[in-house]
Design a protein around this motif. Structure first.
Motif, mmCIF file in Angstrom:
data_model
loop_
_atom_site.group_PDB
_atom_site.id
_atom_site.type_symbol
_atom_site.label_atom_id
_atom_site.label_comp_id
_atom_site.label_asym_id
_atom_site.label_seq_id
_atom_site.Cartn_x
_atom_site.Cartn_y
_atom_site.Cartn_z
ATOM 1 N N ARG A 17 31.739 -76.078 -92.822
ATOM 2 C CA ARG A 17 31.752 -76.768 -94.194
ATOM 3 C C ARG A 17 32.006 -77.840 -94.052
ATOM 4 N N GLN A 18 32.989 -78.643 -93.314
ATOM 5 C CA GLN A 18 33.250 -79.937 -93.112
ATOM 6 C C GLN A 18 32.175 -80.750 -92.349
ATOM 7 N N LEU A 19 31.869 -80.078 -91.353
ATOM 8 C CA LEU A 19 30.932 -80.761 -90.654
ATOM 9 C C LEU A 19 29.414 -80.877 -91.385
ATOM 10 N N ALA A 20 29.077 -79.884 -92.155
ATOM 11 C CA ALA A 20 27.725 -79.861 -92.967
ATOM 12 C C ALA A 20 27.929 -81.017 -94.062
ATOM 13 N N GLN A 21 28.982 -80.841 -94.708
ATOM 14 C CA GLN A 21 29.318 -82.052 -95.516
ATOM 15 C C GLN A 21 29.217 -83.441 -95.309
ATOM 16 N N ARG A 22 29.706 -83.657 -93.952
ATOM 17 C CA ARG A 22 29.696 -84.915 -93.406
ATOM 18 C C ARG A 22 28.565 -85.325 -92.746
ATOM 19 N N PHE A 23 27.839 -84.383 -91.873
ATOM 20 C CA PHE A 23 26.753 -84.663 -91.027
ATOM 21 C C PHE A 23 25.369 -84.080 -91.410
ATOM 22 N N GLY A 24 25.531 -83.199 -92.485
ATOM 23 C CA GLY A 24 24.101 -82.462 -93.031
ATOM 24 C C GLY A 24 24.215 -81.147 -92.434
ATOM 25 N N PRO A 25 23.037 -80.423 -92.451
ATOM 26 C CA PRO A 25 22.788 -79.047 -91.832
ATOM 27 C C PRO A 25 23.298 -79.026 -90.286
ATOM 28 N N PRO A 50 22.794 -77.689 -86.684
ATOM 29 C CA PRO A 50 21.836 -77.117 -85.988
ATOM 30 C C PRO A 50 22.410 -75.740 -85.134
ATOM 31 N N GLN A 51 21.293 -74.867 -84.898
ATOM 32 C CA GLN A 51 21.938 -73.616 -84.715
ATOM 33 C C GLN A 51 22.499 -73.632 -83.254
ATOM 34 N N ASP A 52 22.364 -74.471 -82.459
ATOM 35 C CA ASP A 52 23.280 -74.500 -81.288
ATOM 36 C C ASP A 52 24.635 -74.780 -81.402
ATOM 37 N N VAL A 53 24.965 -75.729 -82.437
ATOM 38 C CA VAL A 53 26.397 -76.123 -83.019
ATOM 39 C C VAL A 53 26.961 -74.911 -83.492
ATOM 40 N N ALA A 54 26.090 -74.323 -84.332
ATOM 41 C CA ALA A 54 26.849 -73.208 -85.103
ATOM 42 C C ALA A 54 27.334 -72.123 -84.082
ATOM 43 N N LYS A 55 26.358 -71.861 -83.162
ATOM 44 C CA LYS A 55 26.866 -70.786 -82.187
ATOM 45 C C LYS A 55 28.056 -71.414 -81.339
ATOM 46 N N SER A 102 29.889 -89.060 -85.212
ATOM 47 C CA SER A 102 28.532 -88.197 -85.256
ATOM 48 C C SER A 102 29.147 -86.776 -85.158
ATOM 49 N N LEU A 103 27.976 -86.039 -85.282
ATOM 50 C CA LEU A 103 28.345 -84.706 -84.998
ATOM 51 C C LEU A 103 28.775 -84.345 -83.400
ATOM 52 N N GLN A 104 28.008 -85.126 -82.524
ATOM 53 C CA GLN A 104 28.064 -84.768 -81.146
ATOM 54 C C GLN A 104 29.553 -85.439 -81.025
ATOM 55 N N SER A 105 29.877 -86.468 -81.439
ATOM 56 C CA SER A 105 31.323 -87.004 -81.225
ATOM 57 C C SER A 105 32.638 -85.964 -81.270
ATOM 58 N N VAL A 106 32.400 -84.925 -82.136
ATOM 59 C CA VAL A 106 33.231 -83.994 -82.588
ATOM 60 C C VAL A 106 33.447 -83.271 -81.387
#
Length: 71
Positions: free
Chosen positions: A26-34, A36-41, A63-67
């Motif tokens: 939820r936090q990632l989606a709020q901050r960076f948008g939907p 990707p499936q690989d991240v959810a996995k 960025s999402l990647q920096s997490v």
């Protein structure tokens, strides 16, 4: 009795992990948008320690990647 205790503890840990997975997603989606499936996995397969680390990193990630990048 000890076996029942272990099953009870395992159930508590599973609930805790599930809650952290949900919160991180939820936090990632709020901050960076939907997400990707690989991240959810990756999140779904993570250990508790990884989830804790990522939940802290999301607070100041640029960025999402920096997490998920090792520091």
């Amino acid at each position: 009795m000890p076996q029942a205790y272990c099953v009870k503890d395992k159930a508590k840990v599973e609930v805790k992990v599930e809650a952290k997975i949900e919160m991180l997603q939820r936090q990632l989606a709020q901050r960076f948008g939907p997400l990707p499936q690989d991240v959810a996995k990756k999140i779904r397969g993570a250990r508790l320690a990884d989830l804790d680390r990522w939940l802290l990193r999301v607070l100041d990630a640029s960025s999402l990647q920096s997490v998920f990048t090792r520091r």
